[in-house]
Scaffold this motif. Structure first.
Motif, PDB file in Angstrom:
ATOM      1  N   SER A   1      -5.900  -6.920  -6.080  1.00 46.01           N
ATOM      2  CA  SER A   1      -5.907  -6.868  -7.541  1.00 46.01           C
ATOM      3  C   SER A   1      -7.291  -7.201  -8.088  1.00 46.01           C
TER       4      SER A   1
ATOM      5  N   VAL B   1      -3.365  -4.346  -0.879  1.00 50.68           N
ATOM      6  CA  VAL B   1      -3.531  -3.986  -2.288  1.00 50.68           C
ATOM      7  C   VAL B   1      -4.218  -5.164  -2.965  1.00 50.68           C
TER       8      VAL B   1
ATOM      9  N   THR C   1       3.465  -6.494  -6.196  1.00 49.30           N
ATOM     10  CA  THR C   1       2.427  -6.004  -5.295  1.00 49.30           C
ATOM     11  C   THR C   1       1.127  -6.740  -5.606  1.00 49.30           C
ATOM     12  N   GLY C   2       0.038  -6.343  -4.930  1.00 50.17           N
ATOM     13  CA  GLY C   2      -1.261  -6.945  -5.198  1.00 50.17           C
ATOM     14  C   GLY C   2      -1.448  -8.333  -4.622  1.00 50.17           C
TER      15      GLY C   2
ATOM     16  N   PHE D   1       1.141   3.348  -3.106  1.00 46.58           N
ATOM     17  CA  PHE D   1       0.007   4.189  -3.470  1.00 46.58           C
ATOM     18  C   PHE D   1      -0.201   5.318  -2.457  1.00 46.58           C
TER      19      PHE D   1
ATOM     20  N   VAL E   1      -5.981  -2.359  -9.435  1.00 48.54           N
ATOM     21  CA  VAL E   1      -6.033  -2.717  -8.022  1.00 48.54           C
ATOM     22  C   VAL E   1      -6.916  -1.730  -7.273  1.00 48.54           C
ATOM     23  N   GLN E   2      -7.257  -2.071  -6.052  1.00 47.15           N
ATOM     24  CA  GLN E   2      -7.922  -1.151  -5.143  1.00 47.15           C
ATOM     25  C   GLN E   2      -7.423  -1.413  -3.730  1.00 47.15           C
ATOM     26  N   MET E   3      -7.482  -0.387  -2.917  1.00 49.60           N
ATOM     27  CA  MET E   3      -7.020  -0.487  -1.539  1.00 49.60           C
ATOM     28  C   MET E   3      -8.151  -1.000  -0.661  1.00 49.60           C
TER      29      MET E   3
ATOM     30  N   SER F   1       0.815  -1.213   0.000  1.00 52.65           N
ATOM     31  CA  SER F   1       0.000   0.000   0.000  1.00 52.65           C
ATOM     32  C   SER F   1       0.852   1.269   0.000  1.00 52.65           C
TER      33      SER F   1
ATOM     34  N   SER G   1      -2.751  -9.063  -1.736  1.00 52.68           N
ATOM     35  CA  SER G   1      -4.050  -9.061  -1.073  1.00 52.68           C
ATOM     36  C   SER G   1      -4.101 -10.136   0.017  1.00 52.68           C
TER      37      SER G   1
END
Length: 436
Positions: A368, A366, A395-396, A264, A277-279, A261, A398
């Motif tokens: 995906s 993070v 990353t990602g 971002f 992706v989203q947080m 994270s 999760s």
């Protein structure tokens, strides 16, 4: 500034005159060599006049005395330390690595507050993509870490319970398809084993483990140090601005951005990342068990069904998690307790009835975008990076951090060593799904 002192200059002139008399062609070579030395010295002084930069360039010499790759890994959580370990292991320590992180190993980021349930199955009981390979890769890292942190593995089995008729059918299929990892227990057997009153469930074993992630990360860091031959360091001096990052990373051949994270939230890359992706904010509860007979209960069992109850190194504590929050405003204390109690009370009534909330932990994952194989990590070369010309992303992870960090760290290390991420496409054609 010149390498030659005044006396050395006189000696150089005498040597030059002698060479010119004996061999004019050799004298020409001598003149060219001196010119090259002066030009090189001037360049080094102008570009490396900063003593810290000179020191970083000197670090290109490994402890073996050989020139070697100089790599920076930004983020020392699951992704970063897996990449570091595999690079060191594959190159037998003949590489220099600097891990840059705001906190000490195991003390920061989402990795440090993870639930720690290692298994290869989805919530519906299906084997996730590369699940068996991921389980094997993570267990290799766990074995390496365990040599330095023996208590990082809290249990060798996980209970996946069924709270609905649909769960029963799904999990019975899992037991039939994967008997080496999953064994079906009826409601009485499950109640006797972990104290959960439900419709039955699975006991996951044979490599499925409960991991205390902070202890594991500390152990994995010590394992990296052991095989590095003195060629790895942990740096808490984290730049803030884009220009600071550019300067800090300028002397590394390769940079791996694995800060989760932080990539971002802290704008480490100096730009807004356009990634699929989203947080997701995850808050968990650390419960303190007040009952004097807690050691005679099943509080040391890990129980999973959407939410989880997991043991802690201290026998009178348990972790309950986690929320999945997408809103900008986080749930407050009462909101977290209400949500987690609603979804996890049936997993372990004893913990809720005899425990009290000690504190609430929070981490940002993070997550995906869901694709052909579910939620897969983001890994590979990051083109047009603003702070370094040879940058990679990892990353990602999760909620699949434990199952995927080992195998994808192995993948990434191979791509970096070969200087060719395309080699990963031979066996894993969908590994760069996020670039499309």
């Amino acid at each position: 500034m010149s390498i030659l002192t005044a006396s050395n200059k006189d000696l150089g002139h005498e040597l030059g005159n002698s060479i010119r008399k004996v061999c004019p062609s050799m004298f020409l070579c001598f003149v060219l060599m001196c010119a090259f030395m002066r030009a090189s010295t001037a360049f080094l002084v102008s570009s490396l006049g900063n003593p810290q930069r000179i020191q970083r360039c000197q670090s290109l010499i490994c402890s073996s005395g050989r020139m070697c790759e100089n790599v920076a890994i930004v983020g020392g959580g699951l992704a970063g330390l897996s990449t570091a370990y595999h690079l060191l292991d594959k190159l037998q320590g003949n590489i220099r690595i600097t891990v840059i992180d705001k906190a000490e190993p195991g003390e920061g980021g989402a990795s440090s507050v993870a639930g720690g349930l290692l298994h290869p199955f989805s919530p519906k009981g299906k084997l996730v993509h590369l699940g068996l390979e991921g389980l094997e890769a993570t267990n290799r890292l766990l074995d390496a870490a365990r040599a330095h942190s023996p208590d990082c593995i809290l249990d060798e089995q996980i209970y996946r319970v069924a709270l609905s008729e649909v769960n029963i059918e799904q999990l019975k299929v899992t037991a039939n398809l994967h008997p080496q990892f999953a064994t079906w227990l009826d409601s009485d057997e499950l109640d006797h084993s972990c104290g959960t009153k439900c419709h039955g469930g699975l006991i996951l074993s044979n490599g499925c483990r409960v991991v205390h992630v902070p202890s594991y990360l500390k152990g994995l860091w010590h394992a990296c140090q052991e095989i590095s031959k003195g060629n790895i360091q942990w740096c808490l001096d984290v730049p803030i601005t884009k220009s600071q990052w550019i300067d800090r990373l300028s002397d590394y051949h390769t940079v791996v951005f694995s800060a989760g994270s932080g990539l971002f939230q802290d704008s480490i890359l100096g730009e807004k990342l356009n990634l699929p992706v989203q947080m997701v904010r995850g808050q968990s509860i650390l419960m303190n068990l007040n009952a004097p007979d807690y050691e005679n209960t099943h509080t040391n069992r890990a129980i999973l069904c959407g939410k989880y109850v997991a043991p802690m190194p201290e026998k009178n504590r348990a972790m309950i998690g986690a929320t999945h929050e997408y809103e900008a405003t986080p749930l407050d204390h009462d909101g977290v307790v209400k949500e987690l109690m609603h979804h996890s009370y049936k997993l372990s009534p004893f913990v809720w009835d005899h425990g009290s909330v000690e504190r609430i932990t929070c981490g940002y994952r993070v997550q995906s975008k869901r694709g052909k194989y579910g939620r897969m990590p983001i890994i590979g070369k990051y083109e047009n990076c603003q702070v370094h010309g040879n940058a990679y992303l990892f990353t990602g992870l999760s909620s699949r951090g434990l199952i995927y960090h080992g195998i994808y760290g192995d993948f990434l290390a191979s791509a970096i060593i070969e200087r060719n991420e395309g080699i990963l496409l031979q066996d894993h054609p969908d590994v760069f799904w996020w670039k499309h």
